[in-house]
Design a protein around this motif. Structure first.
Motif, PDB file in Angstrom:
ATOM      1  N   VAL A   1      15.121   2.552 -31.629  1.00  0.00           N
ATOM      2  CA  VAL A   1      16.182   1.948 -32.439  1.00  0.00           C
ATOM      3  C   VAL A   1      17.212   1.349 -31.479  1.00  0.00           C
ATOM      4  O   VAL A   1      17.702   2.055 -30.580  1.00  0.00           O
ATOM      5  CB  VAL A   1      16.850   2.991 -33.354  1.00  0.00           C
ATOM      6  N   PRO A   2      17.526   0.073 -31.616  1.00  0.00           N
ATOM      7  CA  PRO A   2      18.532  -0.533 -30.725  1.00  0.00           C
ATOM      8  C   PRO A   2      19.833   0.264 -30.740  1.00  0.00           C
ATOM      9  O   PRO A   2      20.282   0.724 -31.800  1.00  0.00           O
ATOM     10  CB  PRO A   2      18.717  -1.940 -31.312  1.00  0.00           C
ATOM     11  N   GLU A   3      20.439   0.414 -29.582  1.00  0.00           N
ATOM     12  CA  GLU A   3      21.627   1.255 -29.457  1.00  0.00           C
ATOM     13  C   GLU A   3      22.783   0.740 -30.306  1.00  0.00           C
ATOM     14  O   GLU A   3      23.562   1.518 -30.858  1.00  0.00           O
ATOM     15  CB  GLU A   3      22.041   1.336 -27.985  1.00  0.00           C
ATOM     16  N   ASN A   4      22.882  -0.582 -30.452  1.00  0.00           N
ATOM     17  CA  ASN A   4      23.994  -1.132 -31.236  1.00  0.00           C
ATOM     18  C   ASN A   4      23.827  -0.896 -32.736  1.00  0.00           C
ATOM     19  O   ASN A   4      24.763  -1.110 -33.515  1.00  0.00           O
ATOM     20  CB  ASN A   4      24.144  -2.630 -30.960  1.00  0.00           C
ATOM     21  N   LEU A   5      22.618  -0.446 -33.146  1.00  0.00           N
ATOM     22  CA  LEU A   5      22.374  -0.149 -34.562  1.00  0.00           C
ATOM     23  C   LEU A   5      22.297   1.349 -34.833  1.00  0.00           C
ATOM     24  O   LEU A   5      22.084   1.764 -35.975  1.00  0.00           O
ATOM     25  CB  LEU A   5      21.064  -0.801 -35.026  1.00  0.00           C
TER      26      LEU A   5
END
Length: 548
Positions: free
Chosen positions: A111-115
């Motif tokens: 999961v992308p860190e910004n999400l």
């Protein structure tokens, strides 16, 4: 007592390892979501297109948890979205003119860190499931650090691979032990088979972490696991029945078999539940057998009861995939403990047989150096030398030859039948000089390739000389016959003479005791010895059966 203490210490060490593993795999991500989502198919039934939206609330992430990982369990070929952003694909969805490329049942995504912020998110899965729709499997998602998602199976596999390797080595060792053993014990072969099946069970259970298995083959692995568990559940109680000499083997094996079949029918399609109930049935029957052994005070019975109870507790409280194998390991350790007891018993039997062999060698030598025999023989020899020196020399040579043969066979367990016959003929020659009675030797259908324990025919001939009255004109005849059938071979010695005594108790006397001891040394219980009066004189039979 020290063995029991060692066994308890090993179990405690095993539980400590399990506890440490449980502590390690505690999640570093806290979240809320429903357990399972049923697939919602869109469009035509044959298209098998589905779309699922799963709300997930991320509550807490531990410090240094690393990248957030998403685990998805589902059948089909699909794309996975996190808050509308594509995070990965599993297989290739069916499209117009293109068949579906099946994905695997379990996949991991980053999961992308910004999400990956704390709060509510939506996991959307869009895909196709062209096959296995009758399984009605839904979609399950889990959140964990991406590193742990990959590392946790590796840790489990490290334990299981060590365990599998140990059982493979044990299986190979016991197969070699059975092949190269003269005793061919069924328990040794059975234990080797159980170890091999348990090795296969471990490998098949965790092969999903080694290779990508399409969801279309997902149940194939579970069916193999079910079959292996079925056979193990049959063989383990059978092993205990043989080890503890359980009286109602056939009845309990039939009951166990039909119970396992009933479990299979009732829980058909529920693979994990079926395997669990297989193990419960196995433990219940094994516990009954071990309890019976403990009541009969058979060595090892009590520790097997304890091991089985511990395995049940472990299987109940620890997660199925891990607990079942720990429980099976405890059971196999109990079986291995019984093998050590059996090995010790075999060693004691071997030492006893060595002592018996030495004693029999001594008895064989004593038979020809008895003071009474030597005194009478030497007295007769003096008379022959004085009256007929030429015949006296023949007497001396016959006596020397008998001693030479006796000396050469004293340390042997089995000798060629021709050597035994030569010994008997020399003895008859000596006794004809000593008693001045005519003795004749006849033989029929003798197989020159056969072997026999030393001096057993010789002992029968001695008894015939002692208990037979010489005829007025003819000779006392000893006729040795041999027959060989499919399952046994038989020696028959007929002493053609009038019996001096009735000899009602044919089991008494040191001579017959020597014969039986020699037969038991070489053939265990696979022989029969009979000696009785007949019209022509006295008949002695030695029947040797093929080893079971």
């Amino acid at each position: 007592m020290y063995r029991f203490t060692f066994f308890i210490a090993f179990l405690l060490l095993l539980f400590t390892s399990c506890e440490q593993y449980t502590d390690y795999v505690k999640s570093d991500v806290t979240y809320n979501t429903d357990d399972d989502y049923v697939l919602d198919y869109l469009g035509k039934h044959e298209d098998s297109i589905f779309k699922v939206q799963i709300p997930v609330e991320l509550i807490k992430r531990e410090k240094n948890a690393g990248i957030l990982g998403l685990k998805v369990n589902s059948f089909g070929a699909f794309d996975v979205y996190w808050d509308g952003v594509l995070v990965g694909s599993n297989g290739k969805m069916a499209q117009s003119g293109q068949a579906e490329v099946p994905g695997t049942e379990m996949t991991y995504y980053q999961v992308p860190e910004n999400l990956a912020s704390i709060g509510k998110h939506i996991v959307k899965v869009i895909g196709t499931q062209s096959q296995c729709r009758e399984a009605h499997r839904g979609i399950n998602v889990e959140l964990e650090s991406y590193l742990r998602l990959h590392r946790s199976p590796l840790i489990v596999m490290s334990f299981m691979n060590l365990m599998a390797g140990a059982f493979l080595i044990a299986a190979i060792y016991y197969f070699f032990l059975y092949i190269n053993s003269t005793r061919k014990e069924a328990t040794v072969l059975l234990f080797g088979i159980i170890c091999l099946l348990f090795f296969c069970l471990l490998i098949i259970e965790y092969v999903k972490f080694y290779i990508d298995i399409p969801y279309t083959q997902y149940y194939t692995r579970l069916k193999i696991i079910g079959c292996l568990t079925f056979f193990i559940s049959m063989l383990v109680p059978w092993y205990f029945m043989l080890q503890f000499d359980f009286k109602k083997k056939r009845l309990f094996l039939f009951l166990l078999f039909f119970s396992l079949i009933a479990i299979y029918i009732i829980y058909y399609g529920h693979y994990d539940i079926t395997a669990i109930y297989y193990s419960y049935a196995m433990c219940l029957v094994s516990l009954t057998i071990a309890t019976d052994a403990a009541v009969r005070k058979i060595k090892g019975g009590l520790i097997v009861v304890f091991g089985l109870l511990v395995s049940v507790v472990v299987n109940y409280f620890i997660f199925y995939d891990f607990g079942l194998f720990i429980a099976f390991t405890i059971i196999v350790l109990s079986m291995l403990y019984l093998h050590t007891i059996r090995a010790k018993a075999i060693e004691e039997e071997h030492n006893a047989s060595l002592l018996l062999s030495s004693r029999l060698q001594l008895e064989l030598i004593k038979k020809n150096i008895q003071p009474h025999f030597l005194r009478n023989t030497l007295t007769s020899l003096i008379d022959w030398v004085e009256e007929s020196p030429q015949q006296g020399v023949v007497f001396i040579r016959a006596l020397a030859d008998e001693f030479d043969i006796m000396n050469s066979i004293a340390e042997e367990t089995l000798i060629p039948i021709r050597e035994e016959i030569a010994l008997c003929q020399k003895h008859l020659q000596v006794m004809s000089f000593r008693k001045e009675i005519c003795y004749d030797w006849e033989e029929k259908d003798i197989d020159e390739n056969e072997e026999i324990p030393p001096a057993i025919i010789h002992t029968i001939v001695e008894n015939g000389i002692t208990h037979s009255q010489p005829p007025k004109q003819a000779c006392i005849v000893f006729r040795l016959s041999f027959t060989k059938e499919k399952n046994y071979k038989e020696y028959t010695l007929l002493t053609k003479a009038k019996n001096r005594t009735t000899r009602k108790d044919k089991s008494s006397g040191t001579g017959f005791k020597y014969i039986k001891a020699r037969l038991n040394e070489s053939y265990d219980d696979n022989w029969q010895f009979n000696s009785f009066a007949v019209e022509e004189g006295w008949l002695t039979t030695i029947k040797i059966f093929d080893k079971k």
